[in-house]
Design a protein around this motif. Sequence first.
Motif, PDB file in Angstrom:
ATOM      1  N   MET A 139     -40.657   3.516   9.830  1.00 45.18           N
ATOM      2  CA  MET A 139     -40.501   3.124  11.230  1.00 45.18           C
ATOM      3  C   MET A 139     -39.538   1.940  11.328  1.00 45.18           C
ATOM      4  O   MET A 139     -39.616   1.006  10.547  1.00 45.18           O
ATOM      5  N   THR A 140     -38.633   1.996  12.278  1.00 51.73           N
ATOM      6  CA  THR A 140     -37.723   0.867  12.482  1.00 51.73           C
ATOM      7  C   THR A 140     -38.468  -0.241  13.212  1.00 51.73           C
ATOM      8  O   THR A 140     -39.175   0.018  14.179  1.00 51.73           O
ATOM      9  N   ALA A 141     -38.294  -1.441  12.734  1.00 54.91           N
ATOM     10  CA  ALA A 141     -38.980  -2.570  13.368  1.00 54.91           C
ATOM     11  C   ALA A 141     -38.486  -2.751  14.798  1.00 54.91           C
ATOM     12  O   ALA A 141     -37.318  -2.562  15.095  1.00 54.91           O
ATOM     13  N   ARG A 142     -39.371  -3.124  15.645  1.00 59.96           N
ATOM     14  CA  ARG A 142     -39.009  -3.441  17.026  1.00 59.96           C
ATOM     15  C   ARG A 142     -38.554  -4.893  17.088  1.00 59.96           C
ATOM     16  O   ARG A 142     -39.180  -5.759  16.483  1.00 59.96           O
ATOM     17  N   ARG A 177     -46.099  -8.466   8.681  1.00 58.89           N
ATOM     18  CA  ARG A 177     -45.695  -7.319   9.507  1.00 58.89           C
ATOM     19  C   ARG A 177     -45.120  -7.764  10.848  1.00 58.89           C
ATOM     20  O   ARG A 177     -44.396  -7.016  11.489  1.00 58.89           O
ATOM     21  N   THR A 178     -45.512  -8.951  11.293  1.00 61.01           N
ATOM     22  CA  THR A 178     -44.962  -9.474  12.549  1.00 61.01           C
ATOM     23  C   THR A 178     -44.414 -10.876  12.281  1.00 61.01           C
ATOM     24  O   THR A 178     -45.089 -11.714  11.681  1.00 61.01           O
ATOM     25  N   VAL A 179     -43.190 -11.078  12.715  1.00 64.22           N
ATOM     26  CA  VAL A 179     -42.500 -12.341  12.441  1.00 64.22           C
ATOM     27  C   VAL A 179     -41.941 -12.872  13.755  1.00 64.22           C
ATOM     28  O   VAL A 179     -41.245 -12.144  14.470  1.00 64.22           O
ATOM     29  N   ALA A 180     -42.247 -14.121  14.069  1.00 64.11           N
ATOM     30  CA  ALA A 180     -41.757 -14.732  15.315  1.00 64.11           C
ATOM     31  C   ALA A 180     -40.753 -15.832  14.988  1.00 64.11           C
ATOM     32  O   ALA A 180     -41.022 -16.710  14.154  1.00 64.11           O
ATOM     33  N   PHE A 181     -39.592 -15.765  15.645  1.00 66.94           N
ATOM     34  CA  PHE A 181     -38.516 -16.746  15.449  1.00 66.94           C
ATOM     35  C   PHE A 181     -38.282 -17.559  16.717  1.00 66.94           C
ATOM     36  O   PHE A 181     -38.226 -16.991  17.817  1.00 66.94           O
ATOM     37  N   LEU A 206     -32.823  -5.829   9.018  1.00 67.74           N
ATOM     38  CA  LEU A 206     -33.780  -4.719   9.162  1.00 67.74           C
ATOM     39  C   LEU A 206     -33.163  -3.419   8.655  1.00 67.74           C
ATOM     40  O   LEU A 206     -33.841  -2.611   8.018  1.00 67.74           O
ATOM     41  N   THR A 207     -31.898  -3.243   8.893  1.00 66.52           N
ATOM     42  CA  THR A 207     -31.214  -2.034   8.424  1.00 66.52           C
ATOM     43  C   THR A 207     -31.137  -2.035   6.902  1.00 66.52           C
ATOM     44  O   THR A 207     -31.257  -0.994   6.268  1.00 66.52           O
ATOM     45  N   ALA A 208     -30.943  -3.225   6.347  1.00 63.99           N
ATOM     46  CA  ALA A 208     -30.774  -3.330   4.896  1.00 63.99           C
ATOM     47  C   ALA A 208     -32.098  -3.328   4.145  1.00 63.99           C
ATOM     48  O   ALA A 208     -32.105  -3.243   2.924  1.00 63.99           O
ATOM     49  N   ALA A 209     -33.224  -3.421   4.852  1.00 64.84           N
ATOM     50  CA  ALA A 209     -34.531  -3.473   4.172  1.00 64.84           C
ATOM     51  C   ALA A 209     -34.676  -2.233   3.299  1.00 64.84           C
ATOM     52  O   ALA A 209     -34.349  -1.126   3.722  1.00 64.84           O
ATOM     53  N   ALA A 232     -40.213  -3.518   5.535  1.00 64.47           N
ATOM     54  CA  ALA A 232     -39.700  -3.918   6.846  1.00 64.47           C
ATOM     55  C   ALA A 232     -40.868  -4.307   7.739  1.00 64.47           C
ATOM     56  O   ALA A 232     -41.903  -3.648   7.738  1.00 64.47           O
ATOM     57  N   PRO A 233     -40.725  -5.380   8.502  1.00 61.09           N
ATOM     58  CA  PRO A 233     -41.806  -5.739   9.430  1.00 61.09           C
ATOM     59  C   PRO A 233     -41.894  -4.726  10.572  1.00 61.09           C
ATOM     60  O   PRO A 233     -40.935  -3.993  10.831  1.00 61.09           O
ATOM     61  N   ASP A 234     -43.020  -4.691  11.231  1.00 61.53           N
ATOM     62  CA  ASP A 234     -43.180  -3.810  12.404  1.00 61.53           C
ATOM     63  C   ASP A 234     -42.498  -4.432  13.618  1.00 61.53           C
ATOM     64  O   ASP A 234     -42.002  -3.730  14.479  1.00 61.53           O
TER      65      ASP A 234
END
Length: 180
Positions: A1-4, A115-119, A146-149, A155-157
């Motif tokens: 799944m691609t991360a949102r 899985r969830t990262v906040a910046f 994210l593309t390179a993960a 990859a995080p969700d």
Amino acid sequence: MTARITLVQGDITRQRADALVNAANSSLLGGGGVDGAIHRRGGPDILAECRALRASHHGKGLPTGQAVATTAGRLDADHVIHTVGPVWSATEDRSALLASCYRESLRVAADLGARTVAFPAISTGAYGWPLADAAHIAVRAVREALTAAPGPALAPDEVRFVLFDEAAYEVFEEALAATG
Ligand code: AR6
């Protein structure tokens, strides 16, 4: 799944996420802005770990563009990832260092299994980076990371940008739309 990639307006210290990213400085000993808020709300355990990290691995401080993780103390998160943004320069292009903050933070987050990262919008406060330019760099760097993960397992969700005010939110919204 691609991360949102998501956007919220608010205080990053009020967010629930596996990892919250701190816009720190090389000393790792705290400061104002996001850094001050994270240490204030997160409590002394974060600073204690920062001091230990500084002593063991980064006696000279954490270089600009790199990232390290500590406990999140009393914050509603499992980890705080501290990264050091570049100070804005009108004469020198430091955008690779700003992109590196996002990439390295996501690498550390993947190592932690977050899985969830906040910046926050790194470098756009005390470090003076113009918001629109910083937003484009941030969004592009996160998309590329994210593309390179190497696979969905790492990859995080969700990667969430937490913008302090409405103006910053709108600038990030535009950057997200422009690079989508
Ligand atoms: N939640 C989300 N965003 C915030 C918050 C918050 N609680 N507080 C401020 N912002 P800054 P920098 C926004 O200055 O530019 C510190 O002293 C703010 O409006 O926190 O990377 C460190 O110790 C701005 O858009 O980080 C360093 O010395 C953005 O977050 C230095 O500042 C970043 O502002 C780092 O400067």
